[in-house]
Every structure is written in C-alpha cells, then in structure tokens.
Design a protein around this motif. Structure first.
Motif, PDB file in Angstrom:
ATOM      1  N   ILE A  66       0.849  -1.184   0.000  1.00  0.00           N
ATOM      2  CA  ILE A  66       0.000   0.000   0.000  1.00  0.00           C
ATOM      3  C   ILE A  66       0.893   1.246   0.000  1.00  0.00           C
ATOM      4  O   ILE A  66       1.831   1.347   0.792  1.00  0.00           O
ATOM      5  N   LYS A  67       0.588   2.206  -0.835  1.00  0.00           N
ATOM      6  CA  LYS A  67       1.287   3.488  -0.821  1.00  0.00           C
ATOM      7  C   LYS A  67       0.477   4.480   0.006  1.00  0.00           C
ATOM      8  O   LYS A  67      -0.743   4.581  -0.166  1.00  0.00           O
ATOM      9  N   TYR A  68       1.136   5.205   0.884  1.00  0.00           N
ATOM     10  CA  TYR A  68       0.434   6.134   1.769  1.00  0.00           C
ATOM     11  C   TYR A  68       1.363   7.303   2.107  1.00  0.00           C
ATOM     12  O   TYR A  68       2.582   7.231   1.914  1.00  0.00           O
ATOM     13  N   ASN A  69       0.783   8.357   2.639  1.00  0.00           N
ATOM     14  CA  ASN A  69       1.530   9.606   2.817  1.00  0.00           C
ATOM     15  C   ASN A  69       1.711  10.022   4.276  1.00  0.00           C
ATOM     16  O   ASN A  69       1.836  11.210   4.575  1.00  0.00           O
ATOM     17  N   THR A  70       1.706   9.054   5.190  1.00  0.00           N
ATOM     18  CA  THR A  70       1.867   9.404   6.604  1.00  0.00           C
ATOM     19  C   THR A  70       3.003   8.607   7.228  1.00  0.00           C
ATOM     20  O   THR A  70       3.372   7.533   6.726  1.00  0.00           O
ATOM     21  N   GLY A  71       3.553   9.153   8.291  1.00  0.00           N
ATOM     22  CA  GLY A  71       4.492   8.409   9.113  1.00  0.00           C
ATOM     23  C   GLY A  71       3.782   7.883  10.348  1.00  0.00           C
ATOM     24  O   GLY A  71       2.550   7.962  10.467  1.00  0.00           O
ATOM     25  N   PHE A  72       4.547   7.328  11.295  1.00  0.00           N
ATOM     26  CA  PHE A  72       3.989   6.820  12.544  1.00  0.00           C
ATOM     27  C   PHE A  72       4.851   7.317  13.702  1.00  0.00           C
ATOM     28  O   PHE A  72       6.019   7.672  13.515  1.00  0.00           O
ATOM     29  N   ILE A  73       4.285   7.324  14.887  1.00  0.00           N
ATOM     30  CA  ILE A  73       5.034   7.828  16.042  1.00  0.00           C
ATOM     31  C   ILE A  73       6.194   6.897  16.370  1.00  0.00           C
ATOM     32  O   ILE A  73       7.310   7.345  16.640  1.00  0.00           O
ATOM     33  N   PHE A  74       5.965   5.581  16.336  1.00  0.00           N
ATOM     34  CA  PHE A  74       7.036   4.624  16.594  1.00  0.00           C
ATOM     35  C   PHE A  74       7.220   3.602  15.472  1.00  0.00           C
ATOM     36  O   PHE A  74       8.323   3.105  15.261  1.00  0.00           O
ATOM     37  N   ALA A  75       6.153   3.222  14.793  1.00  0.00           N
ATOM     38  CA  ALA A  75       6.190   2.068  13.893  1.00  0.00           C
ATOM     39  C   ALA A  75       7.158   2.270  12.731  1.00  0.00           C
ATOM     40  O   ALA A  75       7.225   3.337  12.121  1.00  0.00           O
ATOM     41  N   LYS A  76       7.870   1.201  12.426  1.00  0.00           N
ATOM     42  CA  LYS A  76       8.777   1.149  11.288  1.00  0.00           C
ATOM     43  C   LYS A  76       8.642  -0.243  10.684  1.00  0.00           C
ATOM     44  O   LYS A  76       8.551  -1.230  11.402  1.00  0.00           O
ATOM     45  N   SER A  77       8.617  -0.333   9.370  1.00  0.00           N
ATOM     46  CA  SER A  77       8.409  -1.620   8.728  1.00  0.00           C
ATOM     47  C   SER A  77       9.476  -2.619   9.159  1.00  0.00           C
ATOM     48  O   SER A  77      10.673  -2.368   9.049  1.00  0.00           O
ATOM     49  N   HIS A  78       9.012  -3.738   9.625  1.00  0.00           N
ATOM     50  CA  HIS A  78       9.916  -4.794  10.070  1.00  0.00           C
ATOM     51  C   HIS A  78      10.651  -5.422   8.886  1.00  0.00           C
ATOM     52  O   HIS A  78      11.698  -6.034   9.056  1.00  0.00           O
ATOM     53  N   PHE A  79      10.093  -5.254   7.684  1.00  0.00           N
ATOM     54  CA  PHE A  79      10.629  -5.945   6.519  1.00  0.00           C
ATOM     55  C   PHE A  79      11.461  -5.049   5.600  1.00  0.00           C
ATOM     56  O   PHE A  79      12.219  -5.540   4.787  1.00  0.00           O
ATOM     57  N   LYS A  80      11.298  -3.740   5.738  1.00  0.00           N
ATOM     58  CA  LYS A  80      11.983  -2.847   4.823  1.00  0.00           C
ATOM     59  C   LYS A  80      13.076  -2.031   5.506  1.00  0.00           C
ATOM     60  O   LYS A  80      14.150  -1.836   4.953  1.00  0.00           O
ATOM     61  N   ASP A  81      12.791  -1.547   6.691  1.00  0.00           N
ATOM     62  CA  ASP A  81      13.688  -0.599   7.343  1.00  0.00           C
ATOM     63  C   ASP A  81      14.379  -1.252   8.529  1.00  0.00           C
ATOM     64  O   ASP A  81      13.723  -1.703   9.454  1.00  0.00           O
ATOM     65  N   ARG A  82      15.669  -1.264   8.512  1.00  0.00           N
ATOM     66  CA  ARG A  82      16.427  -1.799   9.636  1.00  0.00           C
ATOM     67  C   ARG A  82      16.469  -0.734  10.738  1.00  0.00           C
ATOM     68  O   ARG A  82      16.808   0.414  10.469  1.00  0.00           O
ATOM     69  N   PRO A  83      16.115  -1.074  11.981  1.00  0.00           N
ATOM     70  CA  PRO A  83      16.140  -0.077  13.057  1.00  0.00           C
ATOM     71  C   PRO A  83      17.514   0.568  13.203  1.00  0.00           C
ATOM     72  O   PRO A  83      18.543  -0.069  12.990  1.00  0.00           O
ATOM     73  N   THR A  84      17.510   1.857  13.553  1.00  0.00           N
ATOM     74  CA  THR A  84      18.776   2.574  13.722  1.00  0.00           C
ATOM     75  C   THR A  84      19.442   2.227  15.035  1.00  0.00           C
ATOM     76  O   THR A  84      20.630   2.473  15.206  1.00  0.00           O
ATOM     77  N   GLN A  85      18.705   1.691  15.980  1.00  0.00           N
ATOM     78  CA  GLN A  85      19.297   1.236  17.241  1.00  0.00           C
ATOM     79  C   GLN A  85      18.375   0.198  17.869  1.00  0.00           C
ATOM     80  O   GLN A  85      17.220   0.086  17.491  1.00  0.00           O
ATOM     81  N   ASP A  86      18.939  -0.583  18.763  1.00  0.00           N
ATOM     82  CA  ASP A  86      18.205  -1.704  19.349  1.00  0.00           C
ATOM     83  C   ASP A  86      17.768  -1.380  20.777  1.00  0.00           C
ATOM     84  O   ASP A  86      18.211  -2.006  21.733  1.00  0.00           O
ATOM     85  N   TYR A  87      16.907  -0.402  20.914  1.00  0.00           N
ATOM     86  CA  TYR A  87      16.345  -0.068  22.215  1.00  0.00           C
ATOM     87  C   TYR A  87      14.859   0.167  21.995  1.00  0.00           C
ATOM     88  O   TYR A  87      14.454   1.003  21.182  1.00  0.00           O
ATOM     89  N   PHE A  88      14.015  -0.583  22.737  1.00  0.00           N
ATOM     90  CA  PHE A  88      12.588  -0.573  22.477  1.00  0.00           C
ATOM     91  C   PHE A  88      11.837  -0.197  23.751  1.00  0.00           C
ATOM     92  O   PHE A  88      12.044  -0.795  24.810  1.00  0.00           O
ATOM     93  N   VAL A  89      10.953   0.784  23.620  1.00  0.00           N
ATOM     94  CA  VAL A  89      10.220   1.334  24.761  1.00  0.00           C
ATOM     95  C   VAL A  89       8.827   0.729  24.824  1.00  0.00           C
ATOM     96  O   VAL A  89       8.138   0.611  23.807  1.00  0.00           O
ATOM     97  N   THR A  90       8.396   0.324  26.028  1.00  0.00           N
ATOM     98  CA  THR A  90       7.005  -0.036  26.272  1.00  0.00           C
ATOM     99  C   THR A  90       6.553   0.713  27.521  1.00  0.00           C
ATOM    100  O   THR A  90       7.321   1.464  28.123  1.00  0.00           O
ATOM    101  N   ARG A  91       5.291   0.507  27.912  1.00  0.00           N
ATOM    102  CA  ARG A  91       4.756   1.298  29.020  1.00  0.00           C
ATOM    103  C   ARG A  91       5.469   0.998  30.336  1.00  0.00           C
ATOM    104  O   ARG A  91       5.786   1.904  31.103  1.00  0.00           O
ATOM    105  N   ARG A  92       5.729  -0.284  30.629  1.00  0.00           N
ATOM    106  CA  ARG A  92       6.298  -0.630  31.932  1.00  0.00           C
ATOM    107  C   ARG A  92       7.788  -0.943  31.875  1.00  0.00           C
ATOM    108  O   ARG A  92       8.508  -0.685  32.816  1.00  0.00           O
ATOM    109  N   HIS A  93       8.228  -1.545  30.780  1.00  0.00           N
ATOM    110  CA  HIS A  93       9.623  -1.942  30.671  1.00  0.00           C
ATOM    111  C   HIS A  93      10.185  -1.492  29.332  1.00  0.00           C
ATOM    112  O   HIS A  93       9.441  -1.220  28.398  1.00  0.00           O
ATOM    113  N   ASP A  94      11.497  -1.438  29.264  1.00  0.00           N
ATOM    114  CA  ASP A  94      12.180  -1.238  27.995  1.00  0.00           C
ATOM    115  C   ASP A  94      13.000  -2.481  27.692  1.00  0.00           C
ATOM    116  O   ASP A  94      13.305  -3.277  28.587  1.00  0.00           O
TER     117      ASP A  94
END
Length: 635
Positions: free
Chosen positions: A501-529
């Motif tokens: 799907i082609k679309y014109n918005t970004g996301f606050i946290f989401a990044k494609s797991h299949f296309k974009d390699r994360p720039t760093q390996d630190y992941f935030v959740t509500r209670r733990h990181d």
C-alpha cells in the motif's frame, strides 16, 4: 497488649502471604515497619476515642481495620490473578459487570472471604470492647511512635499503593492547550529523539491519502489472546502446539517480537496505530473519542482510504474497553461482537461471550463471502480462549487430564482451532492472494497459577507472531528478517509494506519490520524497555527529578522514562485536540433500530424501551437512515 499483637498480626499476614507466593514484590522491612506503625496507630486511636464514646471507638476501630485488611487481601488476589498489584486496571474493572463475573468465577472463595472477615470483625469488636483503657498521655506517646514507623515503611504500604493508584487513575493528563499543535509536536518529537525509530510524524487523518497496488492483496489479521512465543516448542510440554509448530515451518515465524502492551485494547491500539496509547485509565482509557485518538492515522484508516472492505469479529462485548468504538473510529465498516452473535441465535460459552470455535467458523464464512468480491478485504478477529484462567471448547482435544492445568489445555485448544482454521484457508485457495498475520494481543499475565503450570518462562513477553504471504510476493531488500528484534508497535508499518500500500503518513514509533532496519536496538514499552540482551525495568512513577532539562539518554532511568512517556502522551493528544474527553458514544448502551413491520423507531437501553423519550426532531443527531428521507434523531 493483646490488641496490639492482634492488629499487627492481621496487618502483617497478607503481605507475608503475597511475598511467599509472588517473590520480592513487597520490601520486607518497610512492610513490617508500616504494618507495626499502623497497628500502633489504631491502638492509640481506639484508646483516645474510648474516652469519648465506646461505641464510636469500636465502630471506627473495626472500620479502619477492615478497610486496611480488605486493601491488603485484595492486593494478594491481584497478584494471584494478574501478577501485578494496584494500578489503573483495578479501578477500571471495579464495576458491576466485573464483580458479577468475579463472583461467578470465584463463588466458593467469595463465601470463604465473607466468613473469614466476619470472624475478624467479631474478634476485633470483642478485643476493642474488652481492652483495658490507658491514660491519654501514653496513648499520645504511642500515637507519636506510630507515625514515623508508618512514614519509614510507606514504600511498602498497600494502603499507600492503593491511594497512589487511584490518584493516577483519576488524574487527567492534558497537553498544554496554550501551545499550538505544531509546537506540541515539535517539543515532543525532540524529547523522543532518543527512542523513536522513525523521523516523519503522522499527518492529520483528514489529509490521509493511500492507494492500492496493481494486484491488491487481502488481509486476515488474527489477534490471539495472551499467547506468548514460549508456549510453542515448550520444554515442559512436548507437542503442546503441533499446528503452530507446523505453521512455523511452512510460513514465516518472528520469534523476537516483544509486547508493547499489557491489556487487550492497549495491544490492539498500539499495533494498529504504531504508538504507545495513554493507559492511565486502564481499560477505560479508550472509551472516550479523545482517548481513541480520532485524528491519528492507523491501519484501518489507511486501508479504508485505499479501498478495503473491513470487518472485525470478537466473541466478547464491544463496549468493554471501547474496543468496538476504536475499530469504528479507525476505518472498519462492520464490527461484530457478542450482541451480534446473541441476536443471531448463539448461546454464551461463558461470561465473556461466543466461543472461539464458533468465532473461527463465522470468520471463515465471512472471509469466503469477501473472497468472491473484487474489492480487497481486511478481516480482523480477536480470540478469547487464552484469557485467564484458560478455556477449552467443544471438540478440542485435551493435552492433559490433570484438572489443575486449565491454561495448558487452553493453549492446546487454541493451537488446534487456529490450525484447523488455517488449513481451511489454505485448502480453499484463500491464501493465494491474501496475507495472513497472526500475533498475540499482549503477553500472558504472570500469575502463580500460570507459573505453576508453565514455569517462570511465562514472564518472557515475546509474542507469538506468524505470517503467511502468497508465493509471488518477494521479501524486502533485507528479506523478512525473521530473527530481528522488535515490538508489536511495528505491525502497522510492516503489514502495509507487505500489502504494498502506498500512503503519505508516518507513525510515532512504527517502522516496517521488513523494509527498514532499526537505527538502534532499544525498544520502549509502558512498563519496561528492552534491548536484544535484556529487559530494563524503569518505573515512571518513581522519579525524584522530573524536571531535568538534559536530553534523555539510553538506557532510560526512571526520570527519563517519565519524561518520555509524558512526551508520548502529549504527542498522541495532539491528534485528539478539540475532542471532548467525556464524550461517550451511544453504542455503549443504546440499541437503535427500525421496526420491520411498522418502520417506527425503537431505542432500547438495557431492558427499557426509551423510544418515546429519546426521539425528538429538535435534536439533530442522525444515527440511522433506513430509507431515503427517513432519519432517526435522538436527544
């Protein structure tokens, strides 16, 4: 002294039981200090009040003691039930429906508690009445000793935890209305720079654009209730999930996807919208339109804009936690829950609603119908069987005959139902042009009962995540990256990528797991990181320096986590500016319809017919247009 010993014993016993069953969740020394201090405080107050009126002294003493015991024993129940203590979730669930379900599930235990508390009241009343009075000055001295003891043990006081949790639950988090939306987003984005994996912020939903590829794919999205990755290939129970084990070999399995949420509506909203929704009100957080972030583009919004027909199916009621309203708010055309199944003639399997066996059957019928149409479809469903304590449905094979392992059998049953469902999809050729994505909504509650059945590995919050794609869909530049680490926040971007799907918005946290390699390996959740190597515990309510000005640095400490979550909340709320926090919608209670025979308006609230009261031409809120020129207006 008998009274002091009696009070102290009663107050210390519940925390001791909690620690013995759940480990070091309460600090022992502060707990002993606060309990002893509270016992001395009660003793001193009773003696002082007896100088005035013995009836008042007995009444106040018993009420204070029973209130403290209720809070402490409830805390123990919460740890047994959910693996956590007092939080917003407790207050959100404190309603008539939850109490009725609780009494049905724990009827025998409720009678035991009632009898025990009656005995406590009896003995406390006798001891207070018969206690020898002491002079005023010794009573004041005991009172003075009790206060520093209570203060020194405050960190382990269940009463204080109760009050703090209630304050958090009732406190409204508001973004600064004096700031413009642009200013809020600029400030929040700068604060989140250390943890965001994307650079482009979401646009307003009104500006959303999306388009289909030349050969669009359908989507079947299955949220499995509380299904951890460690349940499959489980070392304690060989062969527990044979169907899922086979699916992992035939399709794609992502074994390092962490949970970003802790309750169902949180896991759904986080994964659909690519953000950490504000859960200060627990399961009541999304019952208002403002809480559902109406201007934030989410998965359903993008697919709707692209031209998808979308249906959600769940066995439970849609009103709970605002689940049905969330899906309607974000692009779903049909949202089916317990009321729909009840009206269709189905019977309740349990207090929650429709069985998973029937849910999978109904989902397959809808998918078959949609598959015959030219318009691409998204069918999303949410199971119930893994909800604590675990449910087994008709015709599900049992893994074990041991009656004290219902959760183990629930895992085996869910595996069987899911496997049968996927087999039918494959045999029917539906997956030839459809993406199937299966993921748990959140990790399982770590309760003593579940730990006893499955071991401590149940605390591993990796979510079962499976995906089947048609053979002609090539992987991204870096493949499907099945071994990489992430969270379910990436689901929305990943699915849109696979669906092309082609679309014109970004996301606050989401990044494609299949296309974009994360720039760093630190992941935030509500209670733990999380990092790939460890879980980082940072409690954002324990912060002595909330106003520090230096940019947050990784790993986040308590204070930086507090600032990060405040920034996320402010950024989220910028996509709800102008929406009233208290604006509930009618669907939670009212059923509106047109009579088939007379075409008159029928509005039902519970068992009451309110048609004559609520219908009025002056209140222009159109709810339904059954025929051209005919509308329903309600007050």
């Amino acid at each position: 002294m008998k009274l002091i010993f009696f009070l102290a014993t009663l107050l210390i016993l519940p925390p001791v039981i909690i620690v013995s069953r759940n480990g070091d969740v309460i600090e022992i020394l502060p707990m002993l200090l606060s309990s002893t201090g509270f016992a001395l405080l009660l003793y001193a107050l009773v003696n002082l009040l007896k100088k005035m009126n013995i009836t008042v002294a007995v009444t106040m003493g018993v009420l204070l003691l029973m209130s403290a015991l209720l809070i402490r024993y409830l805390l123990g129940f919460l740890y047994d039930f959910s693996g956590r203590g007092y939080g917003s979730e407790f207050f959100a669930h404190t309603n008539r429906t939850s109490i009725e379900i609780g009494l049905q599930e724990y009827n025998r235990e409720a009678w035991v508690v009632l009898i025990v508390f009656s005995l406590f009241v009896f003995f406390a009343t006798r001891l207070i009445k018969n206690q020898d009075e002491i002079a005023i000055f010794p009573s004041l001295g005991i009172l003075a000793i009790s206060l520093p003891l209570i203060y020194s043990g405050a960190s382990a006081s269940p009463e204080l935890q109760f009050v703090q949790a209630y304050n958090r639950y009732t406190q409204v988090n508001q973004s600064d209305q004096a700031l413009s939306i642009e200013a809020i987003r600029t400030q929040s984005n700068a604060m989140l720079d250390a943890v965001r994996l994307t650079q482009t912020l979401p646009i307003q939903k009104a500006e959303l654009q999306a388009s289909l590829p030349e050969k669009p794919l359908n989507l079947i999205l299955i949220y499995l209730e509380s299904f951890n990755e460690v349940f499959s290939n489980n070392k304690h129970y060989p062969g527990l999930t044979p169907y899922i084990d086979a699916l992992k070999k035939r399709h794609h399995s992502f074994e390092q996807i962490r949970s970003s949420g802790y309750v169902t509506i949180e896991g759904i909203a986080n994964s659909q919208c690519g953000t950490l929704v504000n859960m200060e009100y627990a399961n009541s957080s999304l019952i208002t339109r403002k809480g559902r972030l109406p201007d934030l583009p989410c998965l359903g919004d993008i697919l709707q804009t692209a031209g998808y027909d979308q249906t959600f199916l769940g066995g439970a009621g849609l009103a709970f936690a605002g689940k049905g309203a969330f899906f309607r708010e974000h692009g779903y055309d049909k949202v089916l829950g317990w009321k729909h199944w009840e009206n269709s003639g189905f019977k309740r399997f349990n207090e929650w609603g429709l069985s998973d066996r029937e849910l999978f059957s109904q989902a397959f019928k809808i998918i078959n119908q949609r598959h015959e149409q030219a318009k691409p479809f998204n069918v999303t469903m949410l199971t119930l069987g893994m909800h604590t304590p675990g449910f087994v449905y008709d015709r599900c094979p049992l893994y074990t005959s041991e009656t004290d392992k219902p959760f183990v059998n629930a895992i085996h049953c869910t595996d069987y139902l899911l496997g049968q469902f996927v087999d039918k999809l494959e045999q029917g050729g539906i997956l030839n042009n459809t993406v199937l994505y299966i993921q748990a909504d959140h990790g399982s509650f770590v309760t003593p009962a579940i730990v006893k059945q499955l071991g401590k590995s149940v605390a591993d919050t990796r979510l079962l995540t499976l995906m089947a794609v048609p053979d002609f869909i090539p992987p991204g530049p870096t493949g499907f990256r099945e071994k990489s680490v992430g969270t379910n926040l990436n689901m929305v971007a990943s699915l849109l990528d696979v669906l092309r799907i082609k679309y014109n918005t970004g996301f606050i946290f989401a990044k494609s797991h299949f296309k974009d390699r994360p720039t760093q390996d630190y992941f935030v959740t509500r209670r733990h990181d999380y990092t790939p190597a460890q879980r980082i515990r940072n409690d954002r309510y324990r912060c002595d320096d909330p106003d520090r000005t230096a940019p947050p640095a990784l790993p986040l400490d308590d204070c930086d986590k507090n600032r990060i979550m405040q920034a996320v909340t402010a950024l989220n709320l910028s996509y709800a500016r102008g929406h009233d926090a208290d604006s509930r919608i009618c669907e939670f209670a009212a059923e509106v319809a047109i009579s088939d025979d007379s075409e008159t308006i029928k509005i039902k609230w519970g068992n009451q017919n309110l048609s004559d009261i609520l219908c009025h031409p002056l209140y222009l809120i159109p709810l339904l247009t059954p025929k051209p020129g005919k509308q329903i207006f309600v007050h």
